[in-house]
Enzyme design. Sequence first.
Site, short mmCIF file in Angstrom:
data_model
loop_
_atom_site.label_atom_id
_atom_site.label_comp_id
_atom_site.label_asym_id
_atom_site.label_seq_id
_atom_site.Cartn_x
_atom_site.Cartn_y
_atom_site.Cartn_z
N SER A 173 0.86 -1.18 0.00
CA SER A 173 0.00 0.00 0.00
C SER A 173 0.89 1.23 0.00
CB SER A 173 -0.88 0.00 1.26
OG SER A 173 -1.53 1.24 1.46
N TYR B 76 -1.90 -1.22 10.48
CA TYR B 76 -1.95 -1.34 9.03
C TYR B 76 -0.63 -0.88 8.41
CZ TYR B 76 -3.67 -0.90 4.24
OH TYR B 76 -3.84 -1.03 2.88
#
Length: 293
Positions: free
Chosen positions: A142, A160
């Site tokens: 990401s 995350y």
Amino acid sequence: MDSLEGRTAFITGGAHGIGRAVAASLARRGVSVAVADIDETAVCQAADELSTMTSARPFVLDVRDRAAYATVADAVEESLGPVSILVNNAGIIDSVSPSRMDHTMWDHVMGINAGGVYNGIQAFVPRMIRRRTGGHVVNTASAAGLFVGSSPLYMSGFLYHASKYAVVGLSESLRVELAHHGIGVSVLCPGPVATDIVKNAQRAHPTEAPQHSTKIASILDAAHDSLRERGVAPGVVGDLVVDAIVHDRPYILTAPEMGQQIRERTESLLAAVPSDPLVEGSADMFGTGGTRR
């Protein structure tokens, strides 16, 4: 890769979003595709759709389950042939406030986002090496694996970020180590993509884990809205991934605005580099000279 036609690909998170788009982009180029997902209904629907373009098979898989992964890998290669394209795409966006952190959430997020990537590598890469016919691995990280932003688009909580930084480091180092085997590695670091990953992750939130704080809940809700409103179409990302496989590109990025934040992080790192060795003789360890005592 000189040609994709006739190869077999295995894609996790293949029932929805980016994974499904990558599978479709590969299918249009004559690649047989195995799509794996924890959502049985959706993964079967995806395989049915892909079967109109190529040979396709669905597999129900929790990427954290190592034994199941090994069984699925055998079944994929028995039904579709040797896998030479691996797309470790399954992932979730979830986190917890530092004031409520616990091991349950760490194991949940890291188990899927980082552990699931490793389990895919473990299941398929040794087979690629033994066959000596090359291959390519794509790991989905990401933008959150490259920098920590301040907007809802790029701030998803420390768990995350930790999981996605891990995938970037794993991919960069594995690329170096697999090069002499003729196996390429790319890491996908998308910015906003119009998917339902946030809502899917919220449904998968462990019941025994702490509930989201008001702040984390608002961050995740804002991220969902931003993805749906401003994210690029998954199909665009699917084509970028296939281009990276063909041309062996190390990084796959999707959003121009990421450039400034990557630049700022890089400049901060460079500014922290000492101008002189901190310990006399330490430079020798790196082959740069210095006096050894």
